[in-house]
Design a protein around this motif. Sequence first.
Motif, PDB file in Angstrom:
ATOM      1  N   UNK A 175       0.668  -1.047   0.003  1.00  0.00           N
ATOM      2  CA  UNK A 175       0.074  -0.106   0.056  1.00  0.00           C
ATOM      3  C   UNK A 175       0.928   1.186  -0.162  1.00  0.00           C
ATOM      4  N   UNK A 176       2.185   1.151  -0.398  1.00  0.00           N
ATOM      5  CA  UNK A 176       2.956   2.176  -0.456  1.00  0.00           C
ATOM      6  C   UNK A 176       2.998   3.252  -1.693  1.00  0.00           C
ATOM      7  N   UNK A 177       2.449   2.751  -2.709  1.00  0.00           N
ATOM      8  CA  UNK A 177       2.227   3.642  -3.783  1.00  0.00           C
ATOM      9  C   UNK A 177       0.581   3.456  -4.442  1.00  0.00           C
ATOM     10  N   UNK A 178       0.240   4.865  -4.366  1.00  0.00           N
ATOM     11  CA  UNK A 178      -1.175   4.964  -4.905  1.00  0.00           C
ATOM     12  C   UNK A 178      -1.132   4.712  -6.272  1.00  0.00           C
ATOM     13  N   UNK A 179      -2.094   3.787  -7.133  1.00  0.00           N
ATOM     14  CA  UNK A 179      -1.841   3.918  -8.509  1.00  0.00           C
ATOM     15  C   UNK A 179      -2.593   4.915  -9.156  1.00  0.00           C
ATOM     16  N   UNK A 180      -2.044   5.216 -10.215  1.00  0.00           N
ATOM     17  CA  UNK A 180      -2.710   6.277 -11.056  1.00  0.00           C
ATOM     18  C   UNK A 180      -3.912   6.118 -11.751  1.00  0.00           C
ATOM     19  N   UNK A 181      -4.971   6.695 -11.878  1.00  0.00           N
ATOM     20  CA  UNK A 181      -6.067   6.424 -12.939  1.00  0.00           C
ATOM     21  C   UNK A 181      -6.090   7.155 -13.957  1.00  0.00           C
ATOM     22  N   UNK A 182      -5.060   8.042 -14.108  1.00  0.00           N
ATOM     23  CA  UNK A 182      -5.088   8.848 -15.351  1.00  0.00           C
ATOM     24  C   UNK A 182      -4.606   8.228 -16.570  1.00  0.00           C
ATOM     25  N   UNK A 183      -4.829   8.573 -17.839  1.00  0.00           N
ATOM     26  CA  UNK A 183      -4.495   7.907 -19.017  1.00  0.00           C
ATOM     27  C   UNK A 183      -3.018   7.814 -19.112  1.00  0.00           C
ATOM     28  N   UNK A 239     -10.467   0.682 -16.367  1.00  0.00           N
ATOM     29  CA  UNK A 239     -11.511   0.338 -15.220  1.00  0.00           C
ATOM     30  C   UNK A 239     -12.260   1.435 -14.888  1.00  0.00           C
ATOM     31  N   UNK A 240     -11.661   2.697 -14.858  1.00  0.00           N
ATOM     32  CA  UNK A 240     -12.398   3.943 -14.565  1.00  0.00           C
ATOM     33  C   UNK A 240     -13.291   4.490 -15.596  1.00  0.00           C
ATOM     34  N   UNK A 241     -12.968   4.111 -16.811  1.00  0.00           N
ATOM     35  CA  UNK A 241     -13.751   4.329 -18.051  1.00  0.00           C
ATOM     36  C   UNK A 241     -15.067   3.385 -17.857  1.00  0.00           C
ATOM     37  N   UNK A 242     -15.196   2.144 -17.284  1.00  0.00           N
ATOM     38  CA  UNK A 242     -16.229   1.269 -17.282  1.00  0.00           C
ATOM     39  C   UNK A 242     -17.271   1.741 -16.215  1.00  0.00           C
ATOM     40  N   UNK A 243     -16.829   2.362 -15.272  1.00  0.00           N
ATOM     41  CA  UNK A 243     -17.990   2.604 -14.162  1.00  0.00           C
ATOM     42  C   UNK A 243     -18.040   4.301 -14.010  1.00  0.00           C
ATOM     43  N   UNK A 248     -15.421   0.866  -6.665  1.00  0.00           N
ATOM     44  CA  UNK A 248     -16.025   1.490  -7.929  1.00  0.00           C
ATOM     45  C   UNK A 248     -17.694   1.470  -7.897  1.00  0.00           C
ATOM     46  N   UNK A 249     -18.102   2.401  -8.206  1.00  0.00           N
ATOM     47  CA  UNK A 249     -19.758   2.814  -8.108  1.00  0.00           C
ATOM     48  C   UNK A 249     -20.409   2.886  -9.534  1.00  0.00           C
ATOM     49  N   UNK A 250     -21.570   2.267  -9.829  1.00  0.00           N
ATOM     50  CA  UNK A 250     -22.390   2.568 -10.806  1.00  0.00           C
ATOM     51  C   UNK A 250     -23.771   3.024 -10.441  1.00  0.00           C
ATOM     52  N   UNK A 251     -24.230   3.961 -11.032  1.00  0.00           N
ATOM     53  CA  UNK A 251     -25.624   4.488 -10.584  1.00  0.00           C
ATOM     54  C   UNK A 251     -26.551   3.837 -11.459  1.00  0.00           C
TER      55      UNK A 251
END
Lengths: 139, 178
Positions: B114-122, B142-146, B163-166
């Motif tokens: 848990x020492x490196x927060x992964x990036x969700x940017x392209x 994954x960020x594009x799917x939810x 992850x959240x879907x509405x």
Amino acid sequence: MNEEKTSLTIPSIFGNEEILVETVGSVARIKGYPFEKVNKLKSAVAELSVNAIEHGNRNDPDKNVVMTISCEESAMRVSIRDYGDGRLDPDFSKPDIGKQVADKKLGGWGMYLVHTLVDEMNIDAVPDEGTTTTVIIRN
Amino acid sequence: MEKIGPVAKMVIGANRFEHFQVENHGMDMMSGKIILTVPSILSYLDVVIDVMETYARMKRVPCEKAAKLSSAVAEVCVNAMEHGNRLDPSKDIVMTMVWEESQFKVSIRDFGKGDKEPSISMPDITKQIEDKELSGWGLFLASRFVDRIEVKSVPNDGTTTTMTVYTEDQLNNRIEAQ
């Protein structure tokens, strides 16, 4: 092979037993159990899950049902625990259908059926703590 | 007790729950949540996906949304097993599912560094081609799917991706509010 453990916790809401059934089916499939054995195990877990939700936890959504699956080299052990009063008196013997028809009162078939679908079955009931039913299939 | 075929045993009264302790892992075990724990073995990815899809079906999450969520959960779960838990089978992956007010939330937790927060940017595709090293696309996809994704890393306590879907109603309300 070391023991591999999977667990699933669900609130006691009727319908949630489907998740328990799919989980156990999925694990049995990836462990390579034959189709027929997987289906029988799923039926057994369906029956036990409904029992745990309805008779054990009395449909109380604040009470969980916990399923633990342990996969060993040649066996799969599935335990289903409820948090009811643990005062159930389950009976594995075949109910007397003639008497039940005469009395117009059917019941007690669930545990008997589960018992016939798996290779081994144990029930641990602890008053005021709940009931754990464990079924085992072997390959 | 009559014995029929398979072995049957019944024990009443003894405390025989020792073998049945489910590790809490600090997760909230309150009711209303579905919590699945599996070992970090890639074949168990099927179990995670099956359970998620079953619950989504029960809650009538629209097919397209459920399929996309399924792909996102697969990506995040593989990340958690491979990069988080380093495929150590003694380390668990915990999936928590909550359905509340028309939103479906799925969290995947690992117990890695848990020492490196992964990036969700392209990721920078041009640079990656130049460097001949492609990586970091899983979480972006994954960020594009939810509808919403959050990643939280705690040093020595692992990473949790939520992850959240509405539903359509919820989504419309959120758009109007913005």
